[in-house]
Design an enzyme around this catalytic site. Structure first.
Site, PDB file in Angstrom:
ATOM      1  N   THR A  16      17.315 -21.754 -44.162  1.00  0.00           N
ATOM      2  CA  THR A  16      17.794 -20.454 -43.422  1.00  0.00           C
ATOM      3  C   THR A  16      17.649 -19.424 -44.423  1.00  0.00           C
ATOM      4  O   THR A  16      17.221 -18.312 -43.861  1.00  0.00           O
ATOM      5  CB  THR A  16      19.428 -20.682 -43.142  1.00  0.00           C
ATOM      6  OG1 THR A  16      19.717 -21.780 -42.287  1.00  0.00           O
ATOM      7  CG2 THR A  16      19.925 -19.532 -42.634  1.00  0.00           C
ATOM      8  N   ASP A  61      12.403 -26.429 -41.848  1.00  0.00           N
ATOM      9  CA  ASP A  61      13.873 -26.528 -41.859  1.00  0.00           C
ATOM     10  C   ASP A  61      14.309 -27.870 -42.576  1.00  0.00           C
ATOM     11  O   ASP A  61      13.496 -28.641 -42.450  1.00  0.00           O
ATOM     12  CB  ASP A  61      14.168 -26.500 -40.272  1.00  0.00           C
ATOM     13  CG  ASP A  61      15.825 -26.629 -39.878  1.00  0.00           C
ATOM     14  OD1 ASP A  61      16.264 -25.915 -39.320  1.00  0.00           O
ATOM     15  OD2 ASP A  61      16.467 -27.623 -40.409  1.00  0.00           O
ATOM     16  N   SER A  62      15.413 -27.843 -43.248  1.00  0.00           N
ATOM     17  CA  SER A  62      15.664 -29.170 -44.020  1.00  0.00           C
ATOM     18  C   SER A  62      15.711 -30.396 -43.353  1.00  0.00           C
ATOM     19  O   SER A  62      15.856 -31.460 -43.918  1.00  0.00           O
ATOM     20  CB  SER A  62      16.467 -28.802 -44.950  1.00  0.00           C
ATOM     21  OG  SER A  62      17.928 -28.799 -44.589  1.00  0.00           O
ATOM     22  N   THR A  93      20.495 -26.066 -46.086  1.00  0.00           N
ATOM     23  CA  THR A  93      21.715 -26.548 -46.375  1.00  0.00           C
ATOM     24  C   THR A  93      21.841 -28.057 -46.109  1.00  0.00           C
ATOM     25  O   THR A  93      22.641 -28.943 -46.428  1.00  0.00           O
ATOM     26  CB  THR A  93      22.870 -25.741 -46.162  1.00  0.00           C
ATOM     27  OG1 THR A  93      22.834 -25.502 -44.878  1.00  0.00           O
ATOM     28  CG2 THR A  93      22.830 -24.433 -46.925  1.00  0.00           C
ATOM     29  N   GLN A 274      33.420 -43.801 -45.608  1.00  0.00           N
ATOM     30  CA  GLN A 274      33.339 -42.708 -44.766  1.00  0.00           C
ATOM     31  C   GLN A 274      34.304 -41.512 -44.983  1.00  0.00           C
ATOM     32  O   GLN A 274      34.180 -40.370 -44.698  1.00  0.00           O
ATOM     33  CB  GLN A 274      33.714 -42.955 -43.287  1.00  0.00           C
ATOM     34  CG  GLN A 274      32.726 -44.118 -42.482  1.00  0.00           C
ATOM     35  CD  GLN A 274      32.956 -44.433 -41.188  1.00  0.00           C
ATOM     36  OE1 GLN A 274      33.939 -44.051 -40.668  1.00  0.00           O
ATOM     37  NE2 GLN A 274      32.308 -45.658 -40.693  1.00  0.00           N
TER      38      GLN A 274
HETATM   39  N1  ASP Z   1      18.738 -25.941 -40.451  1.00  0.00           N
HETATM   40  C1  ASP Z   1      19.069 -25.102 -41.899  1.00  0.00           C
HETATM   41  C2  ASP Z   1      18.194 -26.251 -42.799  1.00  0.00           C
HETATM   42  O1  ASP Z   1      18.650 -26.808 -43.133  1.00  0.00           O
HETATM   43  C3  ASP Z   1      20.238 -24.708 -42.190  1.00  0.00           C
HETATM   44  C4  ASP Z   1      20.569 -24.065 -43.618  1.00  0.00           C
HETATM   45  O2  ASP Z   1      19.508 -23.878 -44.192  1.00  0.00           O
HETATM   46  O3  ASP Z   1      21.603 -23.722 -43.757  1.00  0.00           O
HETATM   47  O4  ASP Z   1      16.951 -25.889 -43.241  1.00  0.00           O
END
Ligand code: ASP
Length: 338
Positions: A16, A61-62, A93, A274
């Site tokens: 992001t 995107d991760s 993230t 968990q």
């Molecule tokens: N979907 C995004 C990612 O992980 C979310 C983020 O970066 O906050 O690339």
């Protein structure tokens, strides 16, 4: 103002923080981040470390991260290791805790800071958390001796392999439920060096991850024996089994037999809870003791993310199964409380 003599290598993989707005929602955009960073006056203050930015040609995107991407990040760090005082990795993230865990194992004898950060809102947005996270991550990587892979987010510095993404939209996206924070940023920056790993004498080595069939399974009430049997089949080599509470799972004969058969056939199963805050103790309940008897290895207070990365690491070192099981219950990078 004292002029900083430090220099930082910033690697942007996407996420992001580096995204822009498209008709489909936020999406990675090549070249976008460096341009936005140039416009931030704080980054050009004399007390900021100097930095270079290397952006992936195709930022992602991760959610699309793979062990190959982990290796690419490791390669960047290794190639530039001698020249820079610290490294900042910009990353989405969603899977940051996995990548930070993986790098903590891959980078053997790390003696310089590797700080992951990202944001919940992109840098180009008027209101965002990207700016603070980025500035502080660069400052911390430049000015503190931290021989660790960390995540910096929302004023906190965490050990990377202790982190979990716990909030999908708040700026406090990460927590380190089983280990204290390594540092806090307020009007002062407070580092807790006594909690950090010792600086190694040996030089950096990159242990690349080899392809291995490693999986994760979150059990649930009523999980069918057939589903379990299918999941544990070859070619699976190792599994993070996410269990209830202190490491419990159904202790009926069918469940036990399937798990034992898989372990006897050479599958390595690591038991992680968990629960967000937990330390597996399989001997506490009969429902956990059955797993122990079947040959399942305790994941202790490791996060499932760290356990998965540790399995990739140990299988890449070409160890015997007995050695892998021994190393799993040892603390290798501060990922486990003994
Ligand atoms: N979907 C995004 C990612 O992980 C979310 C983020 O970066 O906050 O690339």
């Amino acid at each position: 103002m004292t002029k900083s003599s430090k220099s930082i290598y910033v690697l942007s993989t996407g996420g992001t923080i580096a995204m822009h707005r498209t008709s489909q929602g936020y999406a990675p955009a090549p070249g976008h981040l460096a341009k936005s960073m140039e416009k931030l006056p704080e980054l050009h203050n004399p007390d900021m470390p100097r930095y270079v930015v290397h952006e992936y040609e195709n930022p992602i995107d991760s959610a699309n991260m793979t062990p190959d991407h982990w290796a690419q990040i490791g390669d960047h760090i290794q190639k530039n290791y001698a020249e820079y005082d610290g490294f900042v990795i910009l990353h989405g993230t969603d899977t940051m805790a996995y990548t930070a865990s993986a790098l903590s194992f891959m980078l053997e004898n790390l003696s310089k800071p590797v700080v992951f950060t990202g944001s919940q809102l992109p840098l180009f947005e008027t209101r965002n958390d990207a700016r603070e996270n980025l500035i502080n991550a660069i400052l911390i990587a430049g000015h503190y001796r931290i021989p660790e892979v960390c995540i910096y987010f929302n004023n906190k510095l965490f050990r990377g392999n202790r982190c979990k993404k716990v909030d999908a939209s708040s700026f406090a996206a990460f927590a380190s439920p089983n280990f204290p924070t390594l540092g806090k940023v307020g009007s002062d920056i407070v580092m807790r060096h006594h909690l950090m790993r010792p600086t190694p004498d040996a030089s950096l080595q990159l242990q690349r991850f080899h392809a291995a069939e490693i999986g994760a399974l979150r059990i649930f009430p009523g999980i069918s024996p057939e589903l379990l049997r299918q999941c544990l089949r070859q070619p699976l080599q190792a599994l993070v089994l996410e269990t209830f509470g202190l490491g419990n799972a159904p202790d009926n004969k069918m469940f036990f037999d399937i798990v034992k058969e898989a372990v006897d056939a050479g599958l390595v199963i690591v038991n992680c809870s968990q629960c967000t805050t937990a330390k597996v103790k399989m001997s506490e309940y009969a429902a956990g003791a059955a797993l122990l008897k079947a040959g399942v290895v305790s994941g202790g207070d490791m996060t499932a993310e760290a356990a998965l990365a540790k399995l990739f690491y140990l299988f890449s070192k070409q160890l015997s199964l007995a050695e892998i099981k021994m190393q799993l219950v040892k603390d290798l990078r501060g990922e486990l409380t003994i």
